[in-house]
Motif scaffolding. Structure first.
Motif, PDB file in Angstrom:
ATOM      1  N   LEU A   5       0.822  -1.218   0.000  1.00  0.00           N
ATOM      2  CA  LEU A   5       0.000   0.000   0.000  1.00  0.00           C
ATOM      3  C   LEU A   5       0.852   1.262   0.000  1.00  0.00           C
ATOM      4  N   VAL A   6       1.904   1.265   0.792  1.00  0.00           N
ATOM      5  CA  VAL A   6       2.785   2.438   0.825  1.00  0.00           C
ATOM      6  C   VAL A   6       3.466   2.620  -0.531  1.00  0.00           C
ATOM      7  N   ARG A   7       3.884   1.510  -1.142  1.00  0.00           N
ATOM      8  CA  ARG A   7       4.492   1.605  -2.473  1.00  0.00           C
ATOM      9  C   ARG A   7       3.484   2.175  -3.465  1.00  0.00           C
ATOM     10  N   GLN A   8       2.230   1.702  -3.396  1.00  0.00           N
ATOM     11  CA  GLN A   8       1.200   2.204  -4.298  1.00  0.00           C
ATOM     12  C   GLN A   8       0.920   3.687  -4.060  1.00  0.00           C
ATOM     13  N   LEU A   9       0.963   4.112  -2.801  1.00  0.00           N
ATOM     14  CA  LEU A   9       0.810   5.543  -2.504  1.00  0.00           C
ATOM     15  C   LEU A   9       1.951   6.339  -3.121  1.00  0.00           C
ATOM     16  N   LYS A  44      -0.725   5.193  -7.244  1.00  0.00           N
ATOM     17  CA  LYS A  44      -1.652   4.211  -7.805  1.00  0.00           C
ATOM     18  C   LYS A  44      -2.825   3.954  -6.870  1.00  0.00           C
ATOM     19  N   THR A  45      -2.789   4.560  -5.690  1.00  0.00           N
ATOM     20  CA  THR A  45      -3.896   4.473  -4.740  1.00  0.00           C
ATOM     21  C   THR A  45      -3.976   5.782  -3.976  1.00  0.00           C
ATOM     22  N   THR A  46      -5.026   5.932  -3.216  1.00  0.00           N
ATOM     23  CA  THR A  46      -5.229   7.166  -2.455  1.00  0.00           C
ATOM     24  C   THR A  46      -5.168   6.886  -0.955  1.00  0.00           C
ATOM     25  N   ARG A  47      -5.019   7.939  -0.188  1.00  0.00           N
ATOM     26  CA  ARG A  47      -5.038   7.780   1.266  1.00  0.00           C
ATOM     27  C   ARG A  47      -6.396   7.275   1.746  1.00  0.00           C
TER      28      ARG A  47
END
Length: 78
Positions: free
Chosen positions: A36-40, A44-47
């Motif tokens: 998730l942190v990598r995607q942030l 590629k993702t949101t908080r």
């Protein structure tokens, strides 16, 4: 195990299937937090999506999941 995380006790077998269920779950939440942190970081993702993941985590692992998210966030420098 080389590079074993601080939340895992020493002496666990190399075969993760032989680990107690609690440690298997913690490793899965740690890997999910790192992803998730990598995607942030890669946008590629949101908080908000991360908050949803935290809310979807069972109560007994929620604090651990938050700790690992913060750990990986600090590693990434976010």
């Amino acid at each position: 195990m080389a590079g074993q995380s601080d939340y895992l006790p020493p002496g666990l077998p190399f075969n993760r299937a032989q680990w107690p269920q609690e440690y298997q779950a913690k490793e899965q939440y740690d890997m999910r937090a790192a992803a998730l942190v990598r995607q942030l970081f890669e946008r590629k993702t949101t908080r908000a999506a991360v908050v949803q993941q935290i809310d979807a985590t069972p109560d007994n692992y929620r604090d651990f999941f938050r700790e690992r998210l913060n750990f990986w966030r600090e590693k990434r420098g976010l």
